[in-house]
Design a protein around this motif. Structure first.
Motif, short mmCIF file in Angstrom:
data_model
loop_
_atom_site.label_atom_id
_atom_site.label_comp_id
_atom_site.label_asym_id
_atom_site.label_seq_id
_atom_site.Cartn_x
_atom_site.Cartn_y
_atom_site.Cartn_z
N TRP A 135 0.51 15.17 59.55
CA TRP A 135 1.43 14.31 58.77
C TRP A 135 2.13 15.13 57.69
CZ3 TRP A 135 3.25 9.61 59.88
CH2 TRP A 135 2.57 8.88 60.88
N MET A 136 1.38 16.09 57.12
CA MET A 136 2.00 16.95 56.08
C MET A 136 3.16 17.70 56.72
SD MET A 136 -1.18 18.48 53.88
CE MET A 136 -0.24 19.11 52.50
N GLU A 137 2.94 18.21 57.94
CA GLU A 137 4.01 18.95 58.63
C GLU A 137 5.20 18.02 58.92
OE1 GLU A 137 1.60 22.22 61.12
OE2 GLU A 137 3.28 21.30 62.20
N SER A 138 4.87 16.76 59.23
CA SER A 138 5.96 15.82 59.57
C SER A 138 6.72 15.40 58.31
CB SER A 138 5.37 14.57 60.24
OG SER A 138 4.79 13.74 59.24
N GLY A 139 6.14 15.67 57.13
CA GLY A 139 6.82 15.33 55.88
C GLY A 139 6.69 13.87 55.48
N LYS A 140 5.82 13.12 56.18
CA LYS A 140 5.66 11.69 55.85
C LYS A 140 4.22 11.40 55.43
CE LYS A 140 7.30 10.55 59.81
NZ LYS A 140 7.72 10.03 61.08
N ASP A 141 4.05 10.45 54.52
CA ASP A 141 2.70 10.04 54.11
C ASP A 141 1.97 9.47 55.32
OD1 ASP A 141 3.55 8.87 50.74
OD2 ASP A 141 3.19 10.87 51.59
N VAL B 66 -1.79 7.51 52.88
CA VAL B 66 -2.38 8.63 52.14
C VAL B 66 -1.24 9.58 51.78
CG1 VAL B 66 -4.03 10.54 52.18
CG2 VAL B 66 -4.54 8.41 53.42
N SER B 67 -1.11 9.84 50.49
CA SER B 67 0.00 10.71 50.05
C SER B 67 -0.17 12.12 50.60
CB SER B 67 0.03 10.76 48.52
OG SER B 67 0.91 11.79 48.09
N ILE B 68 0.92 12.74 51.03
CA ILE B 68 0.83 14.14 51.48
C ILE B 68 1.19 15.09 50.33
CG2 ILE B 68 1.29 13.71 53.93
CD1 ILE B 68 4.20 14.60 53.38
N THR B 69 1.44 14.53 49.15
CA THR B 69 1.77 15.40 48.01
C THR B 69 0.84 15.17 46.81
OG1 THR B 69 3.30 13.68 47.30
CG2 THR B 69 4.22 15.52 48.58
N GLU B 70 0.51 13.88 46.56
CA GLU B 70 -0.26 13.62 45.33
C GLU B 70 -1.75 13.75 45.55
OE1 GLU B 70 1.98 10.18 42.93
OE2 GLU B 70 1.39 9.66 44.99
N ARG B 71 -2.41 14.43 44.64
CA ARG B 71 -3.87 14.57 44.68
C ARG B 71 -4.45 14.17 43.33
NH1 ARG B 71 -6.32 18.17 48.66
NH2 ARG B 71 -4.89 18.19 50.42
N LEU C 237 -13.14 18.71 42.96
CA LEU C 237 -12.28 18.70 44.14
C LEU C 237 -10.99 17.97 43.83
CD1 LEU C 237 -14.98 17.68 46.77
CD2 LEU C 237 -14.05 19.96 46.43
N MET C 238 -9.86 18.51 44.24
CA MET C 238 -8.60 17.76 44.15
C MET C 238 -8.29 17.26 45.56
SD MET C 238 -7.76 17.72 41.08
CE MET C 238 -6.02 17.20 41.02
N GLU C 239 -8.37 15.96 45.74
CA GLU C 239 -8.27 15.38 47.09
C GLU C 239 -7.09 14.41 47.18
OE1 GLU C 239 -11.11 17.71 48.63
OE2 GLU C 239 -10.04 16.20 49.80
N PRO C 240 -6.63 14.11 48.39
CA PRO C 240 -5.46 13.25 48.55
C PRO C 240 -5.66 11.84 48.02
CG PRO C 240 -5.88 14.46 50.57
CD PRO C 240 -7.07 14.69 49.68
N ILE C 241 -4.55 11.25 47.56
CA ILE C 241 -4.57 9.89 47.01
C ILE C 241 -4.25 8.88 48.12
CG2 ILE C 241 -3.24 8.32 45.53
CD1 ILE C 241 -3.27 10.50 43.40
N TYR C 242 -5.07 7.83 48.19
CA TYR C 242 -4.83 6.71 49.12
C TYR C 242 -4.07 5.64 48.34
CZ TYR C 242 -8.63 8.19 52.41
OH TYR C 242 -9.43 8.84 53.32
N ASN C 243 -2.85 5.33 48.75
CA ASN C 243 -2.09 4.25 48.11
C ASN C 243 -2.35 2.95 48.88
OD1 ASN C 243 -0.45 5.51 45.92
ND2 ASN C 243 0.14 6.85 47.62
N VAL C 244 -2.93 1.96 48.21
CA VAL C 244 -3.32 0.72 48.88
C VAL C 244 -2.17 -0.28 48.87
CG1 VAL C 244 -4.94 -1.24 48.83
CG2 VAL C 244 -5.75 1.08 48.29
#
Ligand SMILES: CC1=C(C(=O)O)[C@@H]2CC(C)(C)c3c(C)c(C)cc4c3N2[C@@]12C(=O)NC(=O)N=C2N4C[C@H](O)[C@H](O)[C@H](O)COP(=O)(O)O
Ligand SMILES: [K+]
Ligand SMILES: [Mn+2]
Length: 500
Positions: A199-205, A268-273, A292-299
Protein backbone atom coordinates in the motif's frame (compact mmCIF):
# COMPACT_ATOMS: atom_id res chain seq x y z
CA UNK A 1 -31.43 -18.97 11.93
CA UNK A 2 -30.17 -21.39 14.55
CA UNK A 3 -26.93 -20.45 16.32
CA UNK A 4 -23.87 -21.96 14.65
CA UNK A 5 -21.55 -24.30 16.61
CA UNK A 6 -18.98 -22.83 19.08
CA UNK A 7 -16.09 -22.94 16.60
CA UNK A 8 -18.07 -20.72 14.22
CA UNK A 9 -19.71 -18.31 16.66
CA UNK A 10 -18.01 -16.48 19.52
CA UNK A 11 -21.15 -16.24 21.68
CA UNK A 12 -21.86 -19.94 21.22
CA UNK A 13 -18.21 -20.51 22.21
CA UNK A 14 -18.76 -18.52 25.41
CA UNK A 15 -21.92 -20.53 26.13
CA UNK A 16 -19.97 -23.74 25.55
CA UNK A 17 -17.32 -22.67 28.08
CA UNK A 18 -20.14 -21.97 30.55
CA UNK A 19 -21.67 -25.39 29.95
CA UNK A 20 -18.17 -26.91 30.42
CA UNK A 21 -18.12 -25.13 33.79
CA UNK A 22 -14.99 -23.42 32.42
CA UNK A 23 -16.30 -19.82 32.57
CA UNK A 24 -16.68 -17.47 35.53
CA UNK A 25 -19.51 -14.93 35.08
CA UNK A 26 -18.27 -11.92 37.06
CA UNK A 27 -21.04 -9.41 37.75
CA UNK A 28 -19.18 -7.31 40.30
CA UNK A 29 -17.80 -4.07 38.86
CA UNK A 30 -14.18 -4.44 37.74
CA UNK A 31 -11.84 -1.65 36.66
CA UNK A 32 -10.39 -1.89 33.10
CA UNK A 33 -7.40 0.01 34.44
CA UNK A 34 -5.18 -2.98 35.31
CA UNK A 35 -7.69 -4.88 37.46
CA UNK A 36 -9.32 -6.80 34.57
CA UNK A 37 -5.87 -7.75 33.21
CA UNK A 38 -4.53 -8.77 36.63
CA UNK A 39 -7.48 -11.11 37.14
CA UNK A 40 -6.98 -12.53 33.65
CA UNK A 41 -3.21 -12.98 34.14
CA UNK A 42 -3.79 -14.84 37.41
CA UNK A 43 -6.48 -16.94 35.72
CA UNK A 44 -3.86 -18.13 33.19
CA UNK A 45 -1.32 -18.82 35.91
CA UNK A 46 -3.71 -20.80 38.11
CA UNK A 47 -5.44 -22.37 35.07
CA UNK A 48 -8.74 -21.06 36.43
CA UNK A 49 -12.01 -20.71 34.55
CA UNK A 50 -12.08 -18.02 31.86
CA UNK A 51 -13.25 -14.72 33.39
CA UNK A 52 -16.22 -13.03 31.66
CA UNK A 53 -16.54 -9.53 33.10
CA UNK A 54 -20.15 -8.37 32.72
CA UNK A 55 -19.72 -5.12 34.62
CA UNK A 56 -16.76 -3.11 33.39
CA UNK A 57 -16.33 0.30 35.02
CA UNK A 58 -16.94 2.95 32.34
CA UNK A 59 -18.83 0.67 29.92
CA UNK A 60 -21.73 2.39 28.15
CA UNK A 61 -24.14 1.93 25.24
CA UNK A 62 -23.41 -1.78 25.10
CA UNK A 63 -19.61 -1.33 24.83
CA UNK A 64 -18.45 -3.55 26.28
CA UNK A 65 -18.08 -6.68 28.37
CA UNK A 66 -14.66 -8.37 28.41
CA UNK A 67 -13.71 -12.05 28.12
CA UNK A 68 -10.21 -12.95 29.32
CA UNK A 69 -8.12 -16.06 28.63
CA UNK A 70 -10.24 -17.44 25.79
CA UNK A 71 -7.17 -19.46 24.74
CA UNK A 72 -5.87 -20.39 28.16
CA UNK A 73 -5.68 -23.97 29.45
CA UNK A 74 -8.99 -25.27 30.75
CA UNK A 75 -9.76 -25.37 34.46
CA UNK A 76 -10.43 -29.12 34.34
CA UNK A 77 -7.07 -30.95 34.71
CA UNK A 78 -8.68 -33.98 33.10
CA UNK A 79 -9.18 -31.97 29.87
CA UNK A 80 -6.35 -29.36 29.91
CA UNK A 81 -6.79 -28.45 26.22
CA UNK A 82 -10.59 -28.44 26.11
CA UNK A 83 -10.88 -24.65 25.83
CA UNK A 84 -8.35 -24.66 22.98
CA UNK A 85 -9.86 -27.50 20.98
CA UNK A 86 -13.34 -26.05 21.36
CA UNK A 87 -12.04 -23.35 18.99
CA UNK A 88 -11.83 -25.95 16.23
CA UNK A 89 -14.80 -28.21 17.01
CA UNK A 90 -12.84 -31.13 18.51
CA UNK A 91 -14.09 -33.21 21.44
CA UNK A 92 -13.11 -32.13 24.98
CA UNK A 93 -10.49 -34.85 25.43
CA UNK A 94 -8.68 -34.04 22.17
CA UNK A 95 -4.90 -33.70 22.52
CA UNK A 96 -2.52 -31.01 21.29
CA UNK A 97 -1.54 -33.50 18.56
CA UNK A 98 -5.20 -33.72 17.50
CA UNK A 99 -5.35 -29.90 17.49
CA UNK A 100 -2.28 -29.68 15.21
CA UNK A 101 -3.64 -32.45 12.96
CA UNK A 102 -6.93 -30.56 12.65
CA UNK A 103 -5.24 -27.25 11.76
CA UNK A 104 -3.21 -29.06 9.04
CA UNK A 105 -6.18 -31.08 7.76
CA UNK A 106 -6.96 -28.60 4.97
CA UNK A 107 -3.43 -28.60 3.52
CA UNK A 108 -3.55 -29.59 -0.14
CA UNK A 109 -7.33 -29.06 -0.26
CA UNK A 110 -8.75 -26.22 -2.37
CA UNK A 111 -9.82 -23.22 -0.30
CA UNK A 112 -13.55 -22.61 0.16
CA UNK A 113 -14.17 -18.88 -0.39
CA UNK A 114 -16.42 -17.16 2.14
CA UNK A 115 -19.94 -16.11 1.18
CA UNK A 116 -21.11 -12.51 1.49
CA UNK A 117 -24.34 -11.98 3.41
CA UNK A 118 -26.45 -8.83 3.54
CA UNK A 119 -26.17 -8.21 7.27
CA UNK A 120 -25.51 -9.92 10.61
CA UNK A 121 -25.27 -9.42 14.39
CA UNK A 122 -22.16 -7.21 14.08
CA UNK A 123 -24.31 -4.65 12.21
CA UNK A 124 -26.87 -4.17 14.99
CA UNK A 125 -25.22 -0.95 16.22
CA UNK A 126 -23.09 1.54 14.26
CA UNK A 127 -20.91 4.49 15.28
CA UNK A 128 -19.45 6.97 12.79
CA UNK A 129 -17.53 10.27 12.92
CA UNK A 130 -18.23 12.26 16.07
CA UNK A 131 -19.98 9.33 17.77
CA UNK A 132 -16.59 7.62 17.91
CA UNK A 133 -14.49 8.28 20.99
CA UNK A 134 -12.01 5.48 21.71
CA UNK A 135 -10.85 7.26 24.85
CA UNK A 136 -14.34 6.90 26.29
CA UNK A 137 -14.41 3.12 25.75
CA UNK A 138 -13.24 0.99 28.71
CA UNK A 139 -10.19 -0.25 26.73
CA UNK A 140 -8.06 -2.15 29.25
CA UNK A 141 -4.59 -1.29 30.51
CA UNK A 142 -3.02 -4.77 30.52
CA UNK A 143 0.27 -4.25 32.36
CA UNK A 144 1.56 -1.47 34.59
CA UNK A 145 4.41 -0.83 32.11
CA UNK A 146 2.20 -0.68 28.99
CA UNK A 147 2.36 2.52 26.94
CA UNK A 148 -1.36 2.63 26.28
CA UNK A 149 -4.72 0.85 26.54
CA UNK A 150 -4.57 -2.16 24.21
CA UNK A 151 -8.06 -2.50 22.81
CA UNK A 152 -6.82 -4.95 20.15
CA UNK A 153 -5.18 -8.14 21.42
CA UNK A 154 -7.58 -10.93 20.33
CA UNK A 155 -9.23 -9.49 17.23
CA UNK A 156 -8.49 -10.41 13.62
CA UNK A 157 -6.61 -7.74 11.64
CA UNK A 158 -8.08 -7.86 8.13
CA UNK A 159 -6.16 -6.28 5.23
CA UNK A 160 -6.18 -6.87 1.48
CA UNK A 161 -3.27 -6.74 -0.96
CA UNK A 162 -3.79 -3.63 -3.18
CA UNK A 163 -3.58 -5.50 -6.47
CA UNK A 164 -3.80 -9.25 -5.73
CA UNK A 165 -6.84 -11.21 -4.53
CA UNK A 166 -5.13 -11.91 -1.19
CA UNK A 167 -6.99 -10.99 2.00
CA UNK A 168 -4.83 -11.62 5.04
CA UNK A 169 -6.18 -12.35 8.51
CA UNK A 170 -3.70 -12.14 11.38
CA UNK A 171 -3.46 -10.92 14.96
CA UNK A 172 -1.43 -7.77 15.57
CA UNK A 173 -1.73 -5.66 18.69
CA UNK A 174 -3.04 -2.07 18.72
CA UNK A 175 -3.52 0.52 21.44
CA UNK A 176 -5.79 3.55 21.74
CA UNK A 177 -3.98 6.77 20.69
CA UNK A 178 -6.79 9.34 20.89
CA UNK A 179 -10.48 9.88 20.09
CA UNK A 180 -10.45 8.30 16.63
CA UNK A 181 -6.96 6.82 16.28
CA UNK A 182 -5.03 3.73 17.35
CA UNK A 183 -1.39 2.79 16.85
CA UNK A 184 -0.31 -0.81 16.31
CA UNK A 185 2.71 -3.05 15.75
CA UNK A 186 3.15 -3.88 12.06
CA UNK A 187 6.31 -5.98 12.01
CA UNK A 188 8.24 -7.58 9.12
CA UNK A 189 8.08 -10.35 7.88
CA UNK A 190 4.44 -10.68 8.99
CA UNK A 191 1.91 -10.64 6.17
CA UNK A 192 0.24 -7.47 7.48
CA UNK A 193 3.63 -5.76 7.08
CA UNK A 194 4.17 -7.17 3.59
CA UNK A 195 0.74 -5.97 2.47
CA UNK A 196 1.24 -2.61 4.21
CA UNK A 197 4.48 -2.17 2.20
CA UNK A 198 2.49 -2.72 -1.02
CA UNK A 199 0.00 0.00 0.00
CA UNK A 200 2.93 2.33 0.73
CA UNK A 201 4.16 1.69 -2.82
CA UNK A 202 0.67 2.34 -4.18
CA UNK A 203 0.67 5.70 -2.35
CA UNK A 204 -2.70 5.05 -0.68
CA UNK A 205 -3.59 4.46 2.99
CA UNK A 206 -4.33 0.80 3.75
CA UNK A 207 -7.98 -0.06 4.47
CA UNK A 208 -8.31 -2.24 7.60
CA UNK A 209 -10.90 -3.97 9.72
CA UNK A 210 -10.39 -5.52 13.13
CA UNK A 211 -13.00 -8.16 13.97
CA UNK A 212 -13.17 -8.78 17.72
CA UNK A 213 -15.14 -11.75 19.00
CA UNK A 214 -14.78 -13.42 15.61
CA UNK A 215 -15.44 -17.13 15.01
CA UNK A 216 -12.90 -19.02 17.16
CA UNK A 217 -11.62 -21.19 14.31
CA UNK A 218 -10.93 -17.98 12.34
CA UNK A 219 -8.88 -16.68 15.29
CA UNK A 220 -6.80 -19.86 15.04
CA UNK A 221 -6.10 -19.39 11.31
CA UNK A 222 -5.28 -15.73 11.98
CA UNK A 223 -2.65 -16.84 14.51
CA UNK A 224 -1.19 -19.43 12.13
CA UNK A 225 1.71 -18.64 9.76
CA UNK A 226 -0.08 -19.99 6.65
CA UNK A 227 1.93 -19.51 3.45
CA UNK A 228 2.14 -16.10 1.77
CA UNK A 229 -0.79 -15.48 -0.58
CA UNK A 230 -3.16 -17.81 1.28
CA UNK A 231 -6.41 -16.06 2.16
CA UNK A 232 -7.04 -17.31 5.68
CA UNK A 233 -10.85 -17.15 5.35
CA UNK A 234 -10.65 -19.62 2.46
CA UNK A 235 -8.44 -21.97 4.46
CA UNK A 236 -10.97 -21.82 7.31
CA UNK A 237 -13.70 -22.68 4.80
CA UNK A 238 -11.70 -25.75 3.78
CA UNK A 239 -11.13 -26.67 7.45
CA UNK A 240 -14.88 -26.51 8.12
CA UNK A 241 -16.01 -27.92 4.78
CA UNK A 242 -18.32 -24.92 4.46
CA UNK A 243 -17.87 -21.21 3.63
CA UNK A 244 -17.62 -18.55 6.34
CA UNK A 245 -20.34 -15.90 6.27
CA UNK A 246 -18.90 -12.40 5.90
CA UNK A 247 -20.54 -8.99 5.72
CA UNK A 248 -19.20 -5.83 4.08
CA UNK A 249 -17.62 -3.06 6.09
CA UNK A 250 -19.38 0.30 6.24
CA UNK A 251 -16.46 2.47 5.15
CA UNK A 252 -14.33 0.23 2.91
CA UNK A 253 -14.59 -2.85 0.71
CA UNK A 254 -13.28 -5.35 3.25
CA UNK A 255 -15.49 -8.11 4.62
CA UNK A 256 -15.75 -9.26 8.25
CA UNK A 257 -17.35 -12.28 9.96
CA UNK A 258 -21.04 -11.39 10.19
CA UNK A 259 -21.37 -12.66 13.78
CA UNK A 260 -18.39 -10.72 15.17
CA UNK A 261 -18.97 -9.02 18.52
CA UNK A 262 -17.24 -5.72 17.62
CA UNK A 263 -15.78 -4.44 14.32
CA UNK A 264 -13.38 -1.50 14.15
CA UNK A 265 -12.78 -0.29 10.60
CA UNK A 266 -10.89 2.47 8.79
CA UNK A 267 -7.49 3.04 7.18
CA UNK A 268 -3.89 2.63 8.30
CA UNK A 269 -1.87 5.71 7.42
CA UNK A 270 1.12 5.09 5.14
CA UNK A 271 2.77 8.29 6.39
CA UNK A 272 1.78 9.01 9.99
CA UNK A 273 3.34 7.10 12.86
CA UNK A 274 3.18 7.36 16.63
CA UNK A 275 4.94 5.87 19.62
CA UNK A 276 3.70 2.32 20.26
CA UNK A 277 4.35 0.32 23.40
CA UNK A 278 5.89 -0.60 25.72
CA UNK A 279 3.77 -3.73 25.81
CA UNK A 280 3.95 -6.87 27.94
CA UNK A 281 4.91 -9.29 25.20
CA UNK A 282 4.82 -13.03 24.53
CA UNK A 283 8.17 -13.79 26.21
CA UNK A 284 7.11 -12.33 29.53
CA UNK A 285 8.99 -9.06 29.41
CA UNK A 286 7.97 -5.43 28.92
CA UNK A 287 11.13 -3.49 28.10
CA UNK A 288 10.83 0.05 29.41
CA UNK A 289 12.96 1.44 26.59
CA UNK A 290 10.76 -0.08 23.84
CA UNK A 291 10.54 3.01 21.60
CA UNK A 292 8.70 1.84 18.50
CA UNK A 293 7.24 4.29 15.99
CA UNK A 294 4.39 2.36 14.39
CA UNK A 295 1.66 3.17 11.85
CA UNK A 296 -1.50 5.00 12.91
CA UNK A 297 -4.91 3.33 12.46
CA UNK A 298 -7.55 5.96 11.61
CA UNK A 299 -10.94 4.67 12.81
CA UNK A 300 -13.87 5.54 10.54
CA UNK A 301 -16.55 3.28 12.05
CA UNK A 302 -17.29 0.93 14.90
CA UNK A 303 -20.11 -1.59 14.56
CA UNK A 304 -21.15 -4.08 17.22
CA UNK A 305 -23.67 -6.67 18.43
CA UNK A 306 -26.54 -5.76 20.72
CA UNK A 307 -26.93 -7.40 24.10
CA UNK A 308 -23.72 -5.90 25.43
CA UNK A 309 -20.93 -6.82 23.02
CA UNK A 310 -17.98 -8.80 24.37
CA UNK A 311 -14.34 -7.71 23.84
CA UNK A 312 -11.97 -10.70 24.05
CA UNK A 313 -8.51 -9.87 25.42
CA UNK A 314 -5.18 -11.60 25.73
CA UNK A 315 -2.77 -10.61 28.51
CA UNK A 316 0.60 -11.97 27.32
CA UNK A 317 3.30 -12.79 29.85
CA UNK A 318 5.19 -15.62 31.48
CA UNK A 319 3.93 -19.01 30.33
CA UNK A 320 3.79 -20.32 33.91
CA UNK A 321 0.18 -20.72 32.88
CA UNK A 322 0.30 -20.25 29.11
CA UNK A 323 -1.69 -17.51 27.40
CA UNK A 324 -2.77 -17.20 23.75
CA UNK A 325 0.70 -16.06 22.62
CA UNK A 326 1.91 -19.53 23.65
CA UNK A 327 -1.10 -21.81 23.10
CA UNK A 328 -1.91 -20.26 19.72
CA UNK A 329 1.33 -18.78 18.32
CA UNK A 330 3.51 -21.68 19.51
CA UNK A 331 1.20 -24.51 18.57
CA UNK A 332 0.25 -23.09 15.17
CA UNK A 333 3.86 -22.30 14.22
CA UNK A 334 4.63 -25.89 15.25
CA UNK A 335 1.97 -27.08 12.83
CA UNK A 336 3.47 -25.17 9.89
CA UNK A 337 7.01 -26.29 10.79
CA UNK A 338 5.86 -29.93 10.86
CA UNK A 339 4.19 -29.41 7.47
CA UNK A 340 7.37 -27.84 6.04
CA UNK A 341 9.62 -30.69 7.24
CA UNK A 342 7.26 -33.45 6.13
CA UNK A 343 6.79 -31.80 2.72
CA UNK A 344 10.56 -31.91 2.36
CA UNK A 345 10.62 -35.65 2.97
CA UNK A 346 12.04 -35.56 6.49
CA UNK A 347 10.87 -38.37 8.83
CA UNK A 348 9.22 -35.96 11.28
CA UNK A 349 6.26 -37.16 13.33
CA UNK A 350 5.42 -33.97 15.23
CA UNK A 351 6.69 -30.59 16.34
CA UNK A 352 5.82 -28.65 19.50
CA UNK A 353 7.00 -25.52 21.29
CA UNK A 354 7.15 -26.27 25.05
CA UNK A 355 5.49 -23.61 27.18
CA UNK A 356 8.40 -23.95 29.66
CA UNK A 357 10.66 -22.48 26.94
CA UNK A 358 8.22 -19.58 26.38
CA UNK A 359 7.67 -21.11 22.92
CA UNK A 360 11.18 -19.99 21.88
CA UNK A 361 12.25 -23.64 21.49
CA UNK A 362 10.58 -26.32 19.40
CA UNK A 363 10.99 -30.08 19.79
CA UNK A 364 11.08 -31.97 16.48
CA UNK A 365 10.10 -35.62 16.97
CA UNK A 366 11.81 -37.96 14.47
CA UNK A 367 10.77 -41.46 13.39
CA UNK A 368 14.07 -43.22 14.08
CA UNK A 369 13.37 -46.27 11.92
CA UNK A 370 12.78 -44.00 8.92
CA UNK A 371 15.88 -42.00 9.90
CA UNK A 372 18.05 -45.10 9.45
CA UNK A 373 16.96 -45.32 5.81
CA UNK A 374 18.40 -41.85 5.13
CA UNK A 375 21.85 -43.16 6.10
CA UNK A 376 22.69 -39.73 7.42
CA UNK A 377 24.38 -38.31 10.52
CA UNK A 378 23.68 -35.65 13.11
CA UNK A 379 25.58 -32.85 11.39
CA UNK A 380 24.00 -33.35 7.97
CA UNK A 381 20.49 -33.96 9.35
CA UNK A 382 20.47 -31.07 11.82
CA UNK A 383 21.91 -28.60 9.31
CA UNK A 384 19.29 -29.59 6.76
CA UNK A 385 16.49 -29.02 9.28
CA UNK A 386 17.98 -25.70 10.37
CA UNK A 387 18.34 -24.47 6.79
CA UNK A 388 14.67 -25.26 6.16
CA UNK A 389 13.10 -23.96 9.37
CA UNK A 390 15.30 -20.93 10.07
CA UNK A 391 14.92 -19.56 6.56
CA UNK A 392 11.10 -19.68 6.52
CA UNK A 393 8.61 -17.34 8.16
CA UNK A 394 6.93 -20.22 10.03
CA UNK A 395 10.24 -20.71 11.88
CA UNK A 396 10.82 -17.03 12.61
CA UNK A 397 9.77 -17.16 16.27
CA UNK A 398 11.87 -20.27 17.06
CA UNK A 399 15.48 -19.88 18.17
CA UNK A 400 16.31 -23.43 19.30
CA UNK A 401 15.22 -26.68 17.65
CA UNK A 402 15.62 -29.90 19.65
CA UNK A 403 15.83 -33.01 17.45
CA UNK A 404 14.40 -35.85 19.54
CA UNK A 405 13.56 -39.51 18.90
CA UNK A 406 10.15 -41.16 18.76
CA UNK A 407 10.70 -42.43 22.33
CA UNK A 408 10.21 -38.78 23.39
CA UNK A 409 6.77 -37.17 23.58
CA UNK A 410 7.29 -33.62 22.19
CA UNK A 411 4.22 -32.46 24.18
CA UNK A 412 5.81 -33.61 27.44
CA UNK A 413 8.57 -31.22 28.47
CA UNK A 414 9.96 -33.70 31.03
CA UNK A 415 10.63 -36.09 28.13
CA UNK A 416 12.12 -33.35 25.96
CA UNK A 417 14.46 -31.91 28.59
CA UNK A 418 15.59 -35.44 29.67
CA UNK A 419 16.79 -36.19 26.14
CA UNK A 420 18.36 -32.73 25.69
CA UNK A 421 20.15 -32.90 29.02
CA UNK A 422 21.43 -36.45 28.59
CA UNK A 423 22.05 -36.94 24.86
CA UNK A 424 23.12 -33.55 23.48
CA UNK A 425 26.88 -33.18 24.06
CA UNK A 426 27.84 -29.54 24.59
CA UNK A 427 30.41 -28.36 22.05
CA UNK A 428 29.69 -31.10 19.48
CA UNK A 429 25.92 -31.69 19.21
CA UNK A 430 24.70 -28.15 18.55
CA UNK A 431 24.70 -26.56 15.11
CA UNK A 432 24.57 -22.75 15.12
CA UNK A 433 23.02 -20.39 12.57
CA UNK A 434 24.23 -16.80 12.68
CA UNK A 435 23.18 -15.73 9.18
CA UNK A 436 19.41 -16.23 9.51
CA UNK A 437 16.64 -13.75 10.42
CA UNK A 438 16.14 -13.54 14.18
CA UNK A 439 12.93 -12.95 16.12
CA UNK A 440 13.59 -9.46 17.46
CA UNK A 441 11.16 -9.79 20.40
CA UNK A 442 13.33 -12.45 22.08
CA UNK A 443 15.05 -10.63 24.95
CA UNK A 444 18.58 -11.97 24.22
CA UNK A 445 18.14 -10.51 20.73
CA UNK A 446 16.41 -7.17 21.48
CA UNK A 447 18.53 -6.52 24.57
CA UNK A 448 21.33 -9.06 24.12
CA UNK A 449 25.07 -8.98 23.42
CA UNK A 450 24.89 -9.34 19.62
CA UNK A 451 23.15 -7.98 16.54
CA UNK A 452 19.41 -7.67 17.06
CA UNK A 453 18.00 -8.86 13.76
CA UNK A 454 20.17 -11.80 12.71
CA UNK A 455 21.44 -15.06 14.20
CA UNK A 456 21.19 -16.53 17.66
CA UNK A 457 19.62 -19.74 16.34
CA UNK A 458 20.68 -23.33 16.95
CA UNK A 459 19.70 -26.92 16.21
CA UNK A 460 20.39 -29.24 19.16
CA UNK A 461 20.89 -32.91 18.27
CA UNK A 462 19.31 -34.98 21.07
CA UNK A 463 19.95 -38.36 19.42
CA UNK A 464 23.05 -40.43 20.19
CA UNK A 465 25.16 -41.30 17.10
CA UNK A 466 24.02 -44.93 17.01
CA UNK A 467 20.34 -43.84 16.94
CA UNK A 468 20.96 -42.64 13.39
CA UNK A 469 21.56 -46.17 12.24
CA UNK A 470 20.18 -48.81 14.64
CA UNK A 471 17.92 -49.67 17.56
CA UNK A 472 18.71 -47.75 20.76
CA UNK A 473 21.34 -49.61 22.80
CA UNK A 474 19.76 -48.92 26.18
CA UNK A 475 16.70 -49.66 28.29
CA UNK A 476 15.03 -46.52 29.56
CA UNK A 477 14.80 -46.73 33.32
CA UNK A 478 11.30 -45.72 34.20
CA UNK A 479 8.21 -47.72 35.21
CA UNK A 480 6.91 -47.69 31.65
CA UNK A 481 10.04 -49.09 29.97
CA UNK A 482 12.05 -50.82 32.69
CA UNK A 483 9.72 -53.75 33.47
CA UNK A 484 7.98 -56.53 31.56
CA UNK A 485 4.24 -56.14 31.01
CA UNK A 486 3.25 -58.90 33.46
CA UNK A 487 5.26 -57.27 36.26
CA UNK A 488 3.71 -53.89 35.53
CA UNK A 489 0.21 -55.43 35.47
CA UNK A 490 0.84 -57.19 38.77
CA UNK A 491 2.14 -54.00 40.39
CA UNK A 492 -0.81 -51.93 39.13
CA UNK A 493 -3.26 -54.58 40.31
CA UNK A 494 -1.74 -54.71 43.81
CA UNK A 495 -0.94 -51.00 44.10
CA UNK A 496 -3.90 -50.02 46.28
CA UNK A 497 -3.36 -53.05 48.55
CA UNK A 498 0.15 -51.79 49.19
CA UNK A 499 -1.39 -48.60 50.56
CA UNK A 500 1.18 -46.48 48.61
C1 LIG B 1 4.19 -10.76 18.39
C2 LIG B 1 2.86 -10.25 18.80
C3 LIG B 1 2.50 -9.84 20.03
C4 LIG B 1 3.36 -9.62 21.25
O1 LIG B 1 4.14 -10.52 21.66
O2 LIG B 1 3.25 -8.50 21.80
C5 LIG B 1 1.04 -9.50 20.01
C6 LIG B 1 0.30 -9.93 21.26
C7 LIG B 1 -1.14 -10.37 20.98
C8 LIG B 1 -1.92 -9.25 20.31
C9 LIG B 1 -1.73 -10.69 22.34
C10 LIG B 1 -1.06 -11.57 19.99
C11 LIG B 1 -1.81 -12.77 20.05
C12 LIG B 1 -2.86 -13.03 21.11
C13 LIG B 1 -1.59 -13.81 19.10
C14 LIG B 1 -2.38 -15.09 19.14
C15 LIG B 1 -0.64 -13.64 18.07
C16 LIG B 1 0.12 -12.46 18.00
C17 LIG B 1 -0.12 -11.39 18.92
N1 LIG B 1 0.56 -10.16 18.77
C18 LIG B 1 1.70 -10.07 17.86
C19 LIG B 1 1.81 -8.70 17.25
O3 LIG B 1 1.40 -7.71 17.84
N2 LIG B 1 2.52 -8.58 16.11
C20 LIG B 1 2.84 -9.65 15.32
O4 LIG B 1 3.47 -9.49 14.29
N3 LIG B 1 2.39 -10.92 15.64
C21 LIG B 1 1.72 -11.10 16.77
N4 LIG B 1 1.12 -12.31 16.99
C22 LIG B 1 1.51 -13.47 16.13
C23 LIG B 1 0.86 -13.45 14.75
O5 LIG B 1 -0.54 -13.32 14.84
C24 LIG B 1 1.20 -14.74 14.05
O6 LIG B 1 2.61 -14.78 13.84
C25 LIG B 1 0.47 -14.94 12.72
O7 LIG B 1 0.97 -16.08 12.08
C26 LIG B 1 0.62 -13.75 11.78
O8 LIG B 1 -0.23 -14.01 10.65
P1 LIG B 1 0.41 -14.02 9.16
O9 LIG B 1 1.22 -12.79 9.03
O10 LIG B 1 1.22 -15.28 9.10
O11 LIG B 1 -0.81 -14.06 8.25
K1 LIG C 1 -2.41 -15.84 9.68
MN1 LIG D 1 -1.17 -14.92 6.29
Amino acid sequence: TSTPPPHLDFRAFVDALRSDDDLADINAEVDPNLEVAAVTRRAYELQSKAPLFHNIKGAHDGLFRILGASGGLSSDPQFPYRRLVRHVGLSPNASLGDFIDKMLSAKGKPGIPPVHVETGPCKENKLFGNDIDLTKLPAPLLNKADGGNYIQTMGINIVQHPTKAWVNWSIARAMVLDKTRMVGLIMKPQHIARIYAQWMESGKDMPFAIALGAPPIAVMASSMPLPEGVTESEYVGALCGEPLELVKCETNDLYVPARSEIVIEGTVSITERAKEGPFGEMHGYSFLDEELMEPIYNVAAITYRSGNAILPISVPGRATGPDETHTLIGTLASAEIRQLLQENGLPVLNVFTPYETQVIWAAVQVDRKKLWELETNAEEFCRKIGQLVFRRKCGMQIHRLLIVGDDIDPFNFKDVIWSYASRCRPGMDEYHFEDVAAYPLVPYMSHGPGAKLTGGKVVANCLLPHEYKQEQMWVTCDFENGYPEEIKERVLRRWSDFGL
